[in-house]
Design an enzyme around this catalytic site. Sequence first.
Site, PDB file in Angstrom:
ATOM      1  CG  ASN A  42      38.289  37.652  44.799  1.00 35.25           C
ATOM      2  OD1 ASN A  42      37.992  36.886  43.411  1.00 35.25           O
ATOM      3  ND2 ASN A  42      37.896  38.463  44.728  1.00 35.25           N
ATOM      4  CG  ASN A  45      47.111  36.741  52.839  1.00 32.32           C
ATOM      5  OD1 ASN A  45      47.517  37.890  53.792  1.00 32.32           O
ATOM      6  ND2 ASN A  45      48.646  36.082  52.232  1.00 32.32           N
ATOM      7  CB  ALA A  46      44.891  35.220  57.420  1.00 32.77           C
ATOM      8  CE1 TYR A  48      40.395  39.422  56.919  1.00 33.28           C
ATOM      9  CE2 TYR A  48      39.714  41.435  57.231  1.00 33.28           C
ATOM     10  CZ  TYR A  48      39.794  40.353  57.582  1.00 33.28           C
ATOM     11  OH  TYR A  48      38.583  39.725  58.223  1.00 33.28           O
ATOM     12  CD  GLU A  55      40.018  44.408  38.415  1.00 33.56           C
ATOM     13  OE1 GLU A  55      39.957  43.540  39.462  1.00 33.56           O
ATOM     14  OE2 GLU A  55      38.812  45.149  38.770  1.00 33.56           O
ATOM     15  CB  CYS A  86      39.188  48.347  43.409  1.00 30.55           C
ATOM     16  SG  CYS A  86      40.909  47.880  42.946  1.00 30.55           S
ATOM     17  CB  CYS A  89      41.949  47.639  39.577  1.00 27.80           C
ATOM     18  SG  CYS A  89      42.263  46.144  40.721  1.00 27.80           S
TER      19      CYS A  89
HETATM   20  N1  THU Z   1      38.789  42.544  44.358  1.00 26.24           N
HETATM   21  C1  THU Z   1      39.093  42.554  42.744  1.00 26.24           C
HETATM   22  O1  THU Z   1      39.038  41.684  42.553  1.00 26.24           O
HETATM   23  N2  THU Z   1      38.756  43.550  42.287  1.00 26.24           N
HETATM   24  C2  THU Z   1      38.012  45.029  41.998  1.00 26.24           C
HETATM   25  O2  THU Z   1      38.125  45.346  41.189  1.00 26.24           O
HETATM   26  C3  THU Z   1      37.475  45.284  42.764  1.00 26.24           C
HETATM   27  C4  THU Z   1      37.352  44.081  44.465  1.00 26.24           C
HETATM   28  C5  THU Z   1      38.393  41.893  45.335  1.00 26.24           C
HETATM   29  C6  THU Z   1      39.055  42.396  45.797  1.00 26.24           C
HETATM   30  C7  THU Z   1      38.874  41.301  47.202  1.00 26.24           C
HETATM   31  O3  THU Z   1      38.466  40.133  47.510  1.00 26.24           O
HETATM   32  C8  THU Z   1      37.043  41.322  46.832  1.00 26.24           C
HETATM   33  O4  THU Z   1      37.038  41.915  45.523  1.00 26.24           O
HETATM   34  C9  THU Z   1      36.275  42.452  48.124  1.00 26.24           C
HETATM   35  O5  THU Z   1      36.360  43.624  47.757  1.00 26.24           O
END
Ligand code: THU
Length: 129
Positions: A42, A45-46, A48, A55, A86, A89
Amino acid sequence: MTREELKATAVAMLDKAYCPYSHFPVGAALECADGTVFTGCNIENAGYSATICAERTAVVKAVSEGHRDFVRIVVAGRSDDYCVPCGECRQVLNEFAPNIEVICLNKAGEEMALPLKALLPYGFDHTYL
Ligand code: THU
Protein backbone atom coordinates in the site's frame (compact mmCIF):
# COMPACT_ATOMS: atom_id res chain seq x y z
CA MET A 1 6.91 -20.55 -6.85
CA THR A 2 5.39 -22.68 -4.11
CA ARG A 3 2.45 -21.50 -2.01
CA GLU A 4 4.78 -20.93 0.95
CA GLU A 5 7.20 -18.93 -1.22
CA LEU A 6 4.34 -16.80 -2.52
CA LYS A 7 3.22 -16.15 1.05
CA ALA A 8 6.76 -15.21 2.08
CA THR A 9 6.98 -12.84 -0.89
CA ALA A 10 3.82 -11.03 0.22
CA VAL A 11 5.06 -10.84 3.81
CA ALA A 12 8.39 -9.36 2.65
CA MET A 13 6.44 -6.58 0.93
CA LEU A 14 5.13 -5.40 4.31
CA ASP A 15 8.45 -3.65 4.80
CA LYS A 16 7.97 -1.69 1.57
CA ALA A 17 4.55 -0.32 2.56
CA TYR A 18 4.29 3.47 2.75
CA CYS A 19 1.62 3.97 5.39
CA PRO A 20 2.48 6.98 7.60
CA TYR A 21 -1.21 7.79 8.15
CA SER A 22 -2.83 4.47 8.93
CA HIS A 23 0.25 2.62 10.19
CA PHE A 24 -1.42 -0.42 8.62
CA PRO A 25 1.06 -2.08 6.22
CA VAL A 26 -0.20 -4.47 3.58
CA GLY A 27 1.86 -6.64 1.24
CA ALA A 28 0.68 -8.53 -1.82
CA ALA A 29 2.05 -11.17 -4.17
CA LEU A 30 0.11 -11.83 -7.37
CA GLU A 31 0.83 -15.00 -9.32
CA CYS A 32 0.13 -15.29 -13.04
CA ALA A 33 -0.73 -18.47 -14.92
CA ASP A 34 2.78 -18.59 -16.41
CA GLY A 35 4.32 -18.38 -12.93
CA THR A 36 5.33 -14.74 -13.07
CA VAL A 37 4.84 -13.00 -9.73
CA PHE A 38 4.14 -9.30 -9.25
CA THR A 39 4.40 -7.71 -5.83
CA GLY A 40 2.67 -4.76 -4.25
CA CYS A 41 2.36 -2.74 -1.08
CA ASN A 42 0.00 0.00 0.00
CA ILE A 43 1.14 3.51 -0.86
CA GLU A 44 -0.64 6.22 1.09
CA ASN A 45 -0.97 9.90 0.34
CA ALA A 46 -1.64 13.09 2.33
CA GLY A 47 -4.70 13.38 0.11
CA TYR A 48 -6.12 10.20 1.57
CA SER A 49 -8.20 9.24 -1.45
CA ALA A 50 -5.03 9.05 -3.57
CA THR A 51 -3.92 6.01 -1.54
CA ILE A 52 -3.51 2.80 -3.50
CA CYS A 53 -3.85 -0.60 -1.86
CA ALA A 54 -1.23 -3.34 -2.06
CA GLU A 55 -3.39 -5.57 -4.26
CA ARG A 56 -4.08 -2.86 -6.80
CA THR A 57 -0.40 -1.90 -6.86
CA ALA A 58 0.38 -5.48 -7.86
CA VAL A 59 -2.41 -5.63 -10.47
CA VAL A 60 -1.36 -2.32 -12.03
CA LYS A 61 2.24 -3.47 -12.23
CA ALA A 62 1.18 -6.74 -13.84
CA VAL A 63 -1.27 -5.37 -16.39
CA SER A 64 1.12 -2.60 -17.40
CA GLU A 65 3.72 -5.29 -18.11
CA GLY A 66 1.33 -7.28 -20.29
CA HIS A 67 0.09 -9.83 -17.74
CA ARG A 68 -3.64 -10.35 -17.14
CA ASP A 69 -4.00 -14.06 -16.42
CA PHE A 70 -3.93 -14.25 -12.61
CA VAL A 71 -4.36 -17.45 -10.61
CA ARG A 72 -3.76 -16.49 -6.99
CA ILE A 73 -2.92 -13.55 -4.78
CA VAL A 74 -1.59 -13.45 -1.25
CA VAL A 75 -2.55 -10.47 0.92
CA ALA A 76 -0.41 -10.06 4.02
CA GLY A 77 -1.11 -7.87 7.03
CA ARG A 78 0.24 -7.42 10.53
CA SER A 79 -3.03 -7.64 12.40
CA ASP A 80 -4.65 -10.42 14.38
CA ASP A 81 -7.37 -10.75 11.77
CA TYR A 82 -6.72 -12.06 8.29
CA CYS A 83 -6.07 -9.17 5.93
CA VAL A 84 -8.89 -9.31 3.40
CA PRO A 85 -8.98 -7.20 0.24
CA CYS A 86 -11.15 -4.08 0.32
CA GLY A 87 -14.18 -3.85 -1.93
CA GLU A 88 -12.41 -1.78 -4.55
CA CYS A 89 -9.57 -4.31 -4.81
CA ARG A 90 -12.08 -7.16 -5.10
CA GLN A 91 -13.69 -5.36 -8.01
CA VAL A 92 -10.33 -4.74 -9.71
CA LEU A 93 -9.33 -8.39 -9.32
CA ASN A 94 -12.72 -9.40 -10.71
CA GLU A 95 -12.01 -7.49 -13.92
CA PHE A 96 -9.14 -9.80 -14.84
CA ALA A 97 -9.48 -12.91 -12.71
CA PRO A 98 -12.98 -13.71 -11.43
CA ASN A 99 -11.80 -17.18 -10.43
CA ILE A 100 -8.61 -16.14 -8.63
CA GLU A 101 -7.80 -17.69 -5.26
CA VAL A 102 -7.32 -15.09 -2.52
CA ILE A 103 -5.03 -16.09 0.32
CA CYS A 104 -5.33 -13.77 3.31
CA LEU A 105 -2.67 -13.81 6.03
CA ASN A 106 -2.66 -12.59 9.62
CA LYS A 107 0.40 -11.45 11.53
CA ALA A 108 1.18 -15.02 12.56
CA GLY A 109 1.35 -16.02 8.89
CA GLU A 110 -1.77 -18.16 9.19
CA GLU A 111 -3.96 -18.21 6.11
CA MET A 112 -7.59 -17.98 5.17
CA ALA A 113 -8.01 -18.91 1.51
CA LEU A 114 -11.16 -18.12 -0.45
CA PRO A 115 -12.17 -17.92 -4.09
CA LEU A 116 -12.81 -14.32 -5.15
CA LYS A 117 -16.39 -15.32 -5.93
CA ALA A 118 -16.95 -15.92 -2.22
CA LEU A 119 -15.62 -12.44 -1.41
CA LEU A 120 -17.46 -10.77 -4.29
CA PRO A 121 -20.67 -12.55 -5.28
CA TYR A 122 -22.39 -11.01 -8.30
CA GLY A 123 -19.30 -8.95 -9.15
CA PHE A 124 -19.98 -6.36 -11.81
CA ASP A 125 -18.30 -7.14 -15.12
CA HIS A 126 -18.50 -6.46 -18.87
CA THR A 127 -21.51 -8.74 -19.29
CA TYR A 128 -23.65 -6.13 -17.56
CA LEU A 129 -22.68 -3.39 -20.01
N1 THU B 1 -5.24 -1.55 2.35
C1 THU B 1 -4.67 -2.34 1.40
O1 THU B 1 -3.53 -2.12 1.00
N2 THU B 1 -5.40 -3.37 0.90
C2 THU B 1 -6.68 -3.64 1.27
O2 THU B 1 -7.38 -4.38 0.58
C3 THU B 1 -7.20 -3.05 2.51
C4 THU B 1 -6.60 -1.74 2.82
C5 THU B 1 -4.48 -0.42 2.87
C6 THU B 1 -5.00 0.92 2.42
C7 THU B 1 -4.51 1.81 3.52
O3 THU B 1 -3.18 2.22 3.19
C8 THU B 1 -4.45 0.93 4.75
O4 THU B 1 -4.53 -0.40 4.27
C9 THU B 1 -5.60 1.16 5.72
O5 THU B 1 -6.83 1.13 5.08
